[in-house]
Design a protein around this motif. Sequence first.
Motif, mmCIF file in Angstrom:
data_model
loop_
_atom_site.group_PDB
_atom_site.id
_atom_site.type_symbol
_atom_site.label_atom_id
_atom_site.label_comp_id
_atom_site.label_asym_id
_atom_site.label_seq_id
_atom_site.Cartn_x
_atom_site.Cartn_y
_atom_site.Cartn_z
ATOM 1 N N LYS A 103 0.836 -1.203 0.000
ATOM 2 C CA LYS A 103 0.000 0.000 0.000
ATOM 3 C C LYS A 103 0.871 1.253 0.000
ATOM 4 C CE LYS A 103 -4.047 -2.273 1.658
ATOM 5 N NZ LYS A 103 -5.136 -2.287 0.700
ATOM 6 N N VAL A 140 -8.109 5.615 9.292
ATOM 7 C CA VAL A 140 -8.017 4.366 8.530
ATOM 8 C C VAL A 140 -6.603 3.815 8.644
ATOM 9 C CG1 VAL A 140 -8.363 3.295 6.268
ATOM 10 C CG2 VAL A 140 -9.764 5.240 6.941
ATOM 11 N N LYS A 142 -3.969 0.783 7.490
ATOM 12 C CA LYS A 142 -3.808 -0.232 6.436
ATOM 13 C C LYS A 142 -2.478 -0.939 6.572
ATOM 14 C CE LYS A 142 -6.753 1.978 3.058
ATOM 15 N NZ LYS A 142 -6.943 2.426 1.680
ATOM 16 N N VAL A 152 -7.225 -3.946 6.538
ATOM 17 C CA VAL A 152 -7.634 -2.545 6.645
ATOM 18 C C VAL A 152 -8.629 -2.398 7.785
ATOM 19 C CG1 VAL A 152 -8.857 -0.672 5.482
ATOM 20 C CG2 VAL A 152 -7.274 -2.119 4.195
ATOM 21 N N GLU A 182 -4.131 6.496 7.206
ATOM 22 C CA GLU A 182 -4.711 7.199 6.057
ATOM 23 C C GLU A 182 -5.910 8.045 6.449
ATOM 24 O OE1 GLU A 182 -4.675 5.154 2.210
ATOM 25 O OE2 GLU A 182 -6.832 5.499 2.127
ATOM 26 N N GLU A 183 -6.026 9.128 5.720
ATOM 27 C CA GLU A 183 -7.169 10.034 5.890
ATOM 28 C C GLU A 183 -8.480 9.275 5.633
ATOM 29 O OE1 GLU A 183 -8.659 13.884 3.199
ATOM 30 O OE2 GLU A 183 -6.984 12.622 2.571
ATOM 31 N N TYR A 184 -9.473 9.549 6.458
ATOM 32 C CA TYR A 184 -10.784 8.913 6.297
ATOM 33 C C TYR A 184 -11.558 9.640 5.201
ATOM 34 C CZ TYR A 184 -15.556 7.492 7.527
ATOM 35 O OH TYR A 184 -16.841 7.015 7.494
ATOM 36 N N LEU A 185 -11.973 8.896 4.209
ATOM 37 C CA LEU A 185 -12.729 9.481 3.095
ATOM 38 C C LEU A 185 -14.180 9.031 3.179
ATOM 39 C CD1 LEU A 185 -10.209 8.602 0.227
ATOM 40 C CD2 LEU A 185 -10.424 10.810 1.397
ATOM 41 N N GLU A 189 -18.694 3.801 -2.813
ATOM 42 C CA GLU A 189 -17.538 3.114 -3.391
ATOM 43 C C GLU A 189 -17.925 2.459 -4.699
ATOM 44 O OE1 GLU A 189 -15.232 0.574 -0.714
ATOM 45 O OE2 GLU A 189 -16.133 1.690 0.950
ATOM 46 N N LYS A 211 -18.263 -5.057 1.330
ATOM 47 C CA LYS A 211 -17.130 -5.626 2.074
ATOM 48 C C LYS A 211 -17.476 -6.010 3.504
ATOM 49 C CE LYS A 211 -13.058 -4.311 -0.424
ATOM 50 N NZ LYS A 211 -13.294 -3.142 -1.271
ATOM 51 N N ASN A 221 -14.794 -6.061 8.145
ATOM 52 C CA ASN A 221 -14.492 -6.170 6.720
ATOM 53 C C ASN A 221 -14.240 -7.620 6.351
ATOM 54 O OD1 ASN A 221 -14.548 -3.814 5.124
ATOM 55 N ND2 ASN A 221 -12.735 -3.036 6.160
ATOM 56 N N MET A 270 -13.442 5.647 -4.205
ATOM 57 C CA MET A 270 -14.503 6.263 -3.424
ATOM 58 C C MET A 270 -14.883 7.549 -4.136
ATOM 59 S SD MET A 270 -14.590 6.745 0.641
ATOM 60 C CE MET A 270 -14.851 5.079 1.142
ATOM 61 N N ILE A 279 -8.861 4.203 -3.419
ATOM 62 C CA ILE A 279 -8.675 3.580 -2.111
ATOM 63 C C ILE A 279 -7.620 2.494 -2.221
ATOM 64 C CG2 ILE A 279 -9.774 2.130 -0.375
ATOM 65 C CD1 ILE A 279 -12.302 3.528 -0.829
ATOM 66 N N GLU A 280 -7.669 1.738 -3.309
ATOM 67 C CA GLU A 280 -6.660 0.690 -3.500
ATOM 68 C C GLU A 280 -6.610 0.270 -4.957
ATOM 69 O OE1 GLU A 280 -7.508 -3.177 -1.923
ATOM 70 O OE2 GLU A 280 -9.583 -3.136 -2.574
HETATM 71 P P1 AMP Z 1 -9.186 -1.796 0.997
HETATM 72 O O1 AMP Z 1 -8.796 -3.184 1.419
HETATM 73 O O2 AMP Z 1 -8.040 -0.837 0.880
HETATM 74 O O3 AMP Z 1 -10.085 -1.805 -0.193
HETATM 75 O O4 AMP Z 1 -10.141 -1.233 2.157
HETATM 76 C C1 AMP Z 1 -11.238 -1.966 2.600
HETATM 77 C C2 AMP Z 1 -12.382 -1.035 2.865
HETATM 78 O O5 AMP Z 1 -12.040 -0.092 3.873
HETATM 79 C C3 AMP Z 1 -12.790 -0.187 1.665
HETATM 80 O O6 AMP Z 1 -13.635 -0.838 0.796
HETATM 81 C C4 AMP Z 1 -13.448 0.981 2.352
HETATM 82 O O7 AMP Z 1 -14.785 0.679 2.689
HETATM 83 C C5 AMP Z 1 -12.655 1.142 3.603
HETATM 84 N N1 AMP Z 1 -11.627 2.175 3.397
HETATM 85 C C6 AMP Z 1 -10.380 2.013 2.896
HETATM 86 N N2 AMP Z 1 -9.724 3.180 2.833
HETATM 87 C C7 AMP Z 1 -10.554 4.118 3.311
HETATM 88 C C8 AMP Z 1 -10.461 5.524 3.515
HETATM 89 N N3 AMP Z 1 -9.340 6.211 3.247
HETATM 90 N N4 AMP Z 1 -11.535 6.155 4.036
HETATM 91 C C9 AMP Z 1 -12.650 5.492 4.354
HETATM 92 N N5 AMP Z 1 -12.810 4.167 4.197
HETATM 93 C C10 AMP Z 1 -11.782 3.477 3.675
#
Ligand code: AMP
Length: 414
Positions: A103, A140, A142, A152, A182-185, A189, A211, A221, A270, A279-280
């Motif tokens: 990441k 957040v 990761k 995450v 990480e900043e919360y967004l 999605e 998720k 998750n 997002m 986000i990824e």
């Molecule tokens: P990821 O494995 O990186 O896809 O993250 C899993 C889930 O965490 C995502 O589908 C989002 O719902 C949540 N998530 C990840 N990053 C953020 C973020 N910066 N802000 C808010 N929610 C996030």
Amino acid sequence: MKIAVIGKGGREQALVETLAASPGNPQLFSFPGSDAILQTAQPIPAHDMDELISWMMANKIDLCVAGEESYLVKGEGLANRCAAAGIPCWGPPKESAQLEASKEFAKKFMNRHGIPTGRAVAVQDRETALQAIGDRYPTVLKFDGLAAGKGVAVCADAAQAEEFLDEVFTRKRFGEGHLLVEEYLTGPEISIFAAVCDDNYLILCPARDYKRLKDGDEGPNTGGMGAVASRRLTDGDTLRCIEQTIVAPTVAGLRKDHLPYRGFLYFGLMLTPEGPKVIEYNCRFGDPECEAVMPLLHGDLAGFCMAGARGEFKPELISFREGWSVCCILASAGYPSSSHSGDTIHGLDDCAARVFHCGTKRVGDEWQTAGGRVLAIVATGDTLDAARKAAHAETAKIDFDGSQRRSDIAYRNV
Ligand code: AMP
Ligand code: GLY
């Protein structure tokens, strides 16, 4: 044409069946495969990557399709090994797959190429993490490595953050590695998939996955409890914006950084009030999105991947039908913190929808659970309502002890 698909889940079964249905009747093989996949594909008698590569060479495999991410970064990397063996591979080499595997690597890549994403800092221990968070909650966290969608944590408060920091740094649930704070967004999605071939890309049918384990996006998750796919999931303006600000700069960035790429590239986005943000990245198709998207695919996926793996971009070979596709996951008892094997699955014969097996085994004449996510039940329809009603109704026909599912897949957030 002989095609080997690498992986063993519902995504790989969906790929195997779609590839097998391509004009030209390709012969399908799979490693490690599953009892369900081996109904369509032939098993590859290998135990590790060395044996897999030798077998593919000896059996003159024309195309290797990477389903699951772990092989892309294992050892020297699946695509790198294929390249050395002269086998065309649909899936990127190890250096490019860092976009998913790290990441921190992905964050630096996005920052370098001006691709919109949440602000983040990398930390190496618990204290630095707590300093970086300060009093900004939700936050957040990761884990900087592959963690099957479980690395995450969106933490509402300090207690939740400390719990996750313990898992990462003290109990080392995911092994050694850094952490991103990480900043919360906020915002809806969406999963955007592109088939990338060097400088070119084709954006495939968008999807949305669910998720969290429980209805209402509650609970922990997971790898994904369901998905909805349709070309109508995004409007034209949003998709153009995603293409211009994210997809095109990513493909251009890969070229600038000399990171070769031929394969599926998944953008987890997002749609924030300031516009779409990444986000990824995942360097393969999504699971369970693949199970939802493949039934909408029309054309010659085998020909498309074969050409792409050789550096010939042929977008005219595939297209996506109008309409909607909905995938509901049935998970086993204990998922996602554990899983339960050996429970007899009832009702499969009564189910009129397409069923892809994520984690099952055949024992005598019955199917049993053998993993966290067990089955993906997929229905398509001309309208969203038709597809989701059918998907939920058909899923309800299948049962096993301790089965878990969401009843709001494709109802919520569409
Ligand atoms: P990821 O494995 O990186 O896809 O993250 C899993 C889930 O965490 C995502 O589908 C989002 O719902 C949540 N998530 C990840 N990053 C953020 C973020 N910066 N802000 C808010 N929610 C996030
Ligand atoms: N559905 C999320 C993933 O494949 O990572």
